[in-house]
Design a protein around this motif. Sequence first.
Motif, PDB file in Angstrom:
ATOM      1  N   ASP A  64      -1.066  -7.604  -0.271  1.00 58.78           N
ATOM      2  CA  ASP A  64       0.171  -6.877   0.048  1.00 58.78           C
ATOM      3  C   ASP A  64      -0.263  -5.580   0.461  1.00 58.78           C
ATOM      4  O   ASP A  64       0.428  -4.365   0.115  1.00 58.78           O
ATOM      5  CB  ASP A  64       1.175  -6.740  -1.277  1.00 58.78           C
ATOM      6  CG  ASP A  64       1.844  -7.641  -1.231  1.00 58.78           C
ATOM      7  OD1 ASP A  64       2.104  -8.716  -0.515  1.00 58.78           O
ATOM      8  OD2 ASP A  64       2.409  -8.210  -2.628  1.00 58.78           O
ATOM      9  N   LYS A  65      -1.504  -5.325   0.831  1.00 59.95           N
ATOM     10  CA  LYS A  65      -2.220  -3.931   1.205  1.00 59.95           C
ATOM     11  C   LYS A  65      -2.696  -4.415   2.883  1.00 59.95           C
ATOM     12  O   LYS A  65      -3.309  -5.180   3.124  1.00 59.95           O
ATOM     13  CB  LYS A  65      -3.297  -3.542   0.529  1.00 59.95           C
ATOM     14  CG  LYS A  65      -4.012  -2.432   1.218  1.00 59.95           C
ATOM     15  CD  LYS A  65      -5.072  -2.146   0.212  1.00 59.95           C
ATOM     16  CE  LYS A  65      -5.974  -0.635   0.933  1.00 59.95           C
ATOM     17  NZ  LYS A  65      -6.495  -1.046   2.130  1.00 59.95           N
ATOM     18  N   GLY A  66      -2.076  -3.470   3.882  1.00 63.01           N
ATOM     19  CA  GLY A  66      -2.363  -3.563   5.046  1.00 63.01           C
ATOM     20  C   GLY A  66      -3.670  -3.340   5.438  1.00 63.01           C
ATOM     21  O   GLY A  66      -4.391  -2.372   4.838  1.00 63.01           O
ATOM     22  N   GLU A  67      -4.357  -3.862   6.337  1.00 59.60           N
ATOM     23  CA  GLU A  67      -5.494  -3.382   7.108  1.00 59.60           C
ATOM     24  C   GLU A  67      -5.545  -3.164   8.296  1.00 59.60           C
ATOM     25  O   GLU A  67      -4.499  -3.478   8.864  1.00 59.60           O
ATOM     26  CB  GLU A  67      -6.582  -4.780   6.866  1.00 59.60           C
ATOM     27  CG  GLU A  67      -6.932  -5.167   5.559  1.00 59.60           C
ATOM     28  CD  GLU A  67      -7.551  -4.276   4.742  1.00 59.60           C
ATOM     29  OE1 GLU A  67      -8.251  -3.504   5.214  1.00 59.60           O
ATOM     30  OE2 GLU A  67      -7.495  -4.379   3.396  1.00 59.60           O
ATOM     31  N   TRP A  68      -6.230  -2.130   8.841  1.00 57.55           N
ATOM     32  CA  TRP A  68      -6.192  -1.702   9.953  1.00 57.55           C
ATOM     33  C   TRP A  68      -4.770  -0.768  10.498  1.00 57.55           C
ATOM     34  O   TRP A  68      -4.364  -1.205  11.620  1.00 57.55           O
ATOM     35  CB  TRP A  68      -6.469  -2.789  11.338  1.00 57.55           C
ATOM     36  CG  TRP A  68      -8.155  -3.159  11.212  1.00 57.55           C
ATOM     37  CD1 TRP A  68      -8.568  -4.160  10.327  1.00 57.55           C
ATOM     38  CD2 TRP A  68      -9.008  -2.808  12.024  1.00 57.55           C
ATOM     39  NE1 TRP A  68      -9.777  -4.231  10.724  1.00 57.55           N
ATOM     40  CE2 TRP A  68     -10.245  -3.355  11.829  1.00 57.55           C
ATOM     41  CE3 TRP A  68      -8.728  -1.861  13.109  1.00 57.55           C
ATOM     42  CZ2 TRP A  68     -11.285  -3.255  12.384  1.00 57.55           C
ATOM     43  CZ3 TRP A  68     -10.146  -1.732  13.671  1.00 57.55           C
ATOM     44  CH2 TRP A  68     -11.311  -2.342  13.482  1.00 57.55           C
ATOM     45  N   ILE A  69      -4.165  -0.611   9.510  1.00 59.47           N
ATOM     46  CA  ILE A  69      -2.900   0.115   9.831  1.00 59.47           C
ATOM     47  C   ILE A  69      -2.739   1.335  10.349  1.00 59.47           C
ATOM     48  O   ILE A  69      -1.870   1.762  11.194  1.00 59.47           O
ATOM     49  CB  ILE A  69      -2.091   0.477   8.468  1.00 59.47           C
ATOM     50  CG1 ILE A  69      -2.905   1.278   7.543  1.00 59.47           C
ATOM     51  CG2 ILE A  69      -1.716  -1.011   7.836  1.00 59.47           C
ATOM     52  CD1 ILE A  69      -2.103   1.612   6.250  1.00 59.47           C
ATOM     53  N   LYS A  70      -3.934   1.941  10.671  1.00 58.99           N
ATOM     54  CA  LYS A  70      -4.198   3.166  11.688  1.00 58.99           C
ATOM     55  C   LYS A  70      -4.716   2.897  13.020  1.00 58.99           C
ATOM     56  O   LYS A  70      -4.749   3.860  13.842  1.00 58.99           O
ATOM     57  CB  LYS A  70      -5.022   4.420  10.949  1.00 58.99           C
ATOM     58  CG  LYS A  70      -4.219   4.779   9.573  1.00 58.99           C
ATOM     59  CD  LYS A  70      -5.129   5.896   9.078  1.00 58.99           C
ATOM     60  CE  LYS A  70      -4.526   6.153   7.843  1.00 58.99           C
ATOM     61  NZ  LYS A  70      -5.391   7.355   7.250  1.00 58.99           N
ATOM     62  N   GLY A  71      -4.955   1.447  13.259  1.00 61.74           N
ATOM     63  CA  GLY A  71      -5.315   1.125  14.780  1.00 61.74           C
ATOM     64  C   GLY A  71      -6.786   1.463  14.883  1.00 61.74           C
ATOM     65  O   GLY A  71      -7.557   1.649  13.916  1.00 61.74           O
TER      66      GLY A  71
END
Length: 76
Positions: A64-71
């Motif tokens: 439940d933790k996003g990865e690469w959420i900043k691109g």
Amino acid sequence: MKRFVYILQHSYEYGENLGHTKSELLGVFSTKLQVQRALEKCFTLPEFKDYPIECFSINKYKVDKGEWIKGFVEIE
């Protein structure tokens, strides 16, 4: 409660000047022991037995933790 998964992947470079990469997701596991057993089994399979250990990777991710959420970020 922190929950994690372990991702097992197989990747290798090929082609002219090793300009291409092929990656396979081999599985998602809930424990280190399970992912280690899966990796050991891969070495017995015809598709993977001739590849070095460096072609396999195990990565741990928090559920439940996003990865690469900043691109992507370009560094000059």
